[in-house]
Design a protein around this motif. Structure first.
Motif, PDB file in Angstrom:
ATOM      1  N   ALA A 161       0.831  -1.205   0.000  1.00  0.00           N
ATOM      2  CA  ALA A 161       0.000   0.000   0.000  1.00  0.00           C
ATOM      3  C   ALA A 161       0.865   1.255   0.000  1.00  0.00           C
ATOM      4  O   ALA A 161       0.614   2.198  -0.763  1.00  0.00           O
ATOM      5  CB  ALA A 161      -0.926  -0.005   1.219  1.00  0.00           C
ATOM      6  N   VAL A 162       1.885   1.268   0.836  1.00  0.00           N
ATOM      7  CA  VAL A 162       2.776   2.432   0.888  1.00  0.00           C
ATOM      8  C   VAL A 162       3.476   2.624  -0.452  1.00  0.00           C
ATOM      9  O   VAL A 162       3.596   3.748  -0.956  1.00  0.00           O
ATOM     10  CB  VAL A 162       3.805   2.270   2.028  1.00  0.00           C
ATOM     11  N   GLU A 217      -6.930   3.309   2.934  1.00  0.00           N
ATOM     12  CA  GLU A 217      -6.024   4.188   3.677  1.00  0.00           C
ATOM     13  C   GLU A 217      -5.503   3.517   4.948  1.00  0.00           C
ATOM     14  O   GLU A 217      -4.356   3.715   5.347  1.00  0.00           O
ATOM     15  CB  GLU A 217      -6.733   5.495   4.044  1.00  0.00           C
ATOM     16  N   SER A 218      -6.354   2.706   5.578  1.00  0.00           N
ATOM     17  CA  SER A 218      -5.951   2.050   6.827  1.00  0.00           C
ATOM     18  C   SER A 218      -4.890   0.982   6.612  1.00  0.00           C
ATOM     19  O   SER A 218      -4.324   0.469   7.583  1.00  0.00           O
ATOM     20  CB  SER A 218      -7.171   1.430   7.512  1.00  0.00           C
ATOM     21  N   ALA A 234       2.809   5.908  -2.785  1.00  0.00           N
ATOM     22  CA  ALA A 234       3.927   6.782  -3.136  1.00  0.00           C
ATOM     23  C   ALA A 234       4.046   6.940  -4.652  1.00  0.00           C
ATOM     24  O   ALA A 234       4.389   8.020  -5.149  1.00  0.00           O
ATOM     25  CB  ALA A 234       5.227   6.227  -2.558  1.00  0.00           C
ATOM     26  N   GLN A 235       3.746   5.870  -5.386  1.00  0.00           N
ATOM     27  CA  GLN A 235       3.872   5.910  -6.845  1.00  0.00           C
ATOM     28  C   GLN A 235       2.694   6.613  -7.510  1.00  0.00           C
ATOM     29  O   GLN A 235       2.874   7.408  -8.437  1.00  0.00           O
ATOM     30  CB  GLN A 235       3.980   4.484  -7.394  1.00  0.00           C
ATOM     31  N   ALA A 254      -5.984  -2.998  -6.406  1.00  0.00           N
ATOM     32  CA  ALA A 254      -4.568  -2.930  -6.772  1.00  0.00           C
ATOM     33  C   ALA A 254      -3.683  -3.345  -5.600  1.00  0.00           C
ATOM     34  O   ALA A 254      -2.684  -4.048  -5.778  1.00  0.00           O
ATOM     35  CB  ALA A 254      -4.216  -1.519  -7.228  1.00  0.00           C
ATOM     36  N   ILE A 255      -4.052  -2.916  -4.400  1.00  0.00           N
ATOM     37  CA  ILE A 255      -3.268  -3.284  -3.215  1.00  0.00           C
ATOM     38  C   ILE A 255      -3.341  -4.788  -2.977  1.00  0.00           C
ATOM     39  O   ILE A 255      -2.327  -5.444  -2.719  1.00  0.00           O
ATOM     40  CB  ILE A 255      -3.774  -2.519  -1.975  1.00  0.00           C
ATOM     41  N   ALA A 256      -4.553  -5.341  -3.078  1.00  0.00           N
ATOM     42  CA  ALA A 256      -4.724  -6.776  -2.864  1.00  0.00           C
ATOM     43  C   ALA A 256      -3.927  -7.579  -3.882  1.00  0.00           C
ATOM     44  O   ALA A 256      -3.249  -8.559  -3.538  1.00  0.00           O
ATOM     45  CB  ALA A 256      -6.208  -7.136  -2.948  1.00  0.00           C
TER      46      ALA A 256
END
Length: 211
Positions: free
Chosen positions: A34-35, A70-71, A39-40, A50-52
């Protein structure tokens, strides 16, 4: 008379439950991705899907562990405050908090912030949704600090005096990090900068309100 036959025991189907260690590892992996994506791409342009996908899990699993995209950064923020609480558990009874932290810094026992945490702090400056998560983490830290101070003083964590001191400590930590985040210089040591701000914040708090 016939013997009663017990029904067969129910067997669990599907994936076996994760251990606490596995849950922690999964949350850290999600936080890392996620970070990186925030950042990208920025928070708005990054989806939960996308995170998953980047973390190698299903979207359903992601939402089972995190209430919002966000969490997903919370593990790094929680880790930092957990480290602060653990350090305070070693605070000697005959030493002021400011002196104790100065001794810890001089001895090199204050853990430097990791790259992911520094990235989250930098993102907070331009991502209001991440700042909301930051405030939630500090809200959750209040009772933890109250319990620590109450145990130290032999008082109730619910007493007004203990809660005021816990809020002061929590506020000093928050103000120190936000001061660093606002004026961060990549050429300077983050640990030294954050500690200098924390030392100044706690020193100001120990002097009390100006008359």
């Amino acid at each position: 008379m016939t013997d009663e036959v017990s029904p067969p025991a129910r067997t669990r189907t599907g994936r076996p439950p994760r251990s606490e260690q596995q849950k922690g590892e999964l949350r850290t992996r999600v936080a890392h991705e996620a970070v990186r994506l925030f950042a990208q791409r920025g928070v708005t342009a990054t989806t939960g899907e996308a995170i998953a996908s980047a973390a190698g899990i299903s979207v359903r699993t992601l939402w089972r562990h995190f209430p919002s995209k966000e969490s997903c950064v919370r593990p790094f923020l929680d880790e930092a405050l957990t480290g602060a609480a653990e350090l305070l558990r070693h605070w000697p009874a005959d030493t002021s908090l400011v002196d104790f932290l100065r001794q810890c810094y001089a001895a090199g026992v204050i853990t430097p912030p990791g790259d992911e945490l520094l990235t989250v702090l930098a993102l907070m400056h331009r991502e209001p949704a991440l700042r909301t998560v930051w405030l939630e983490v500090h809200e959750d830290a209040l009772p933890v600090f109250a319990e620590l101070l109450a145990a130290r003083w032999g008082a109730s964590a619910r007493s007004l005096e203990v809660r005021v001191h816990a809020a002061t400590l929590n506020g000093a930590l928050r103000a120190a990090v936000e001061e660093y985040e606002r004026d961060a210089d990549p050429r300077e040591d983050p640990t030294a900068c954050i500690f200098a701000h924390l030392d100044a914040a706690l020193s100001a708090a120990s002097r009390g309100f100006p008359t």
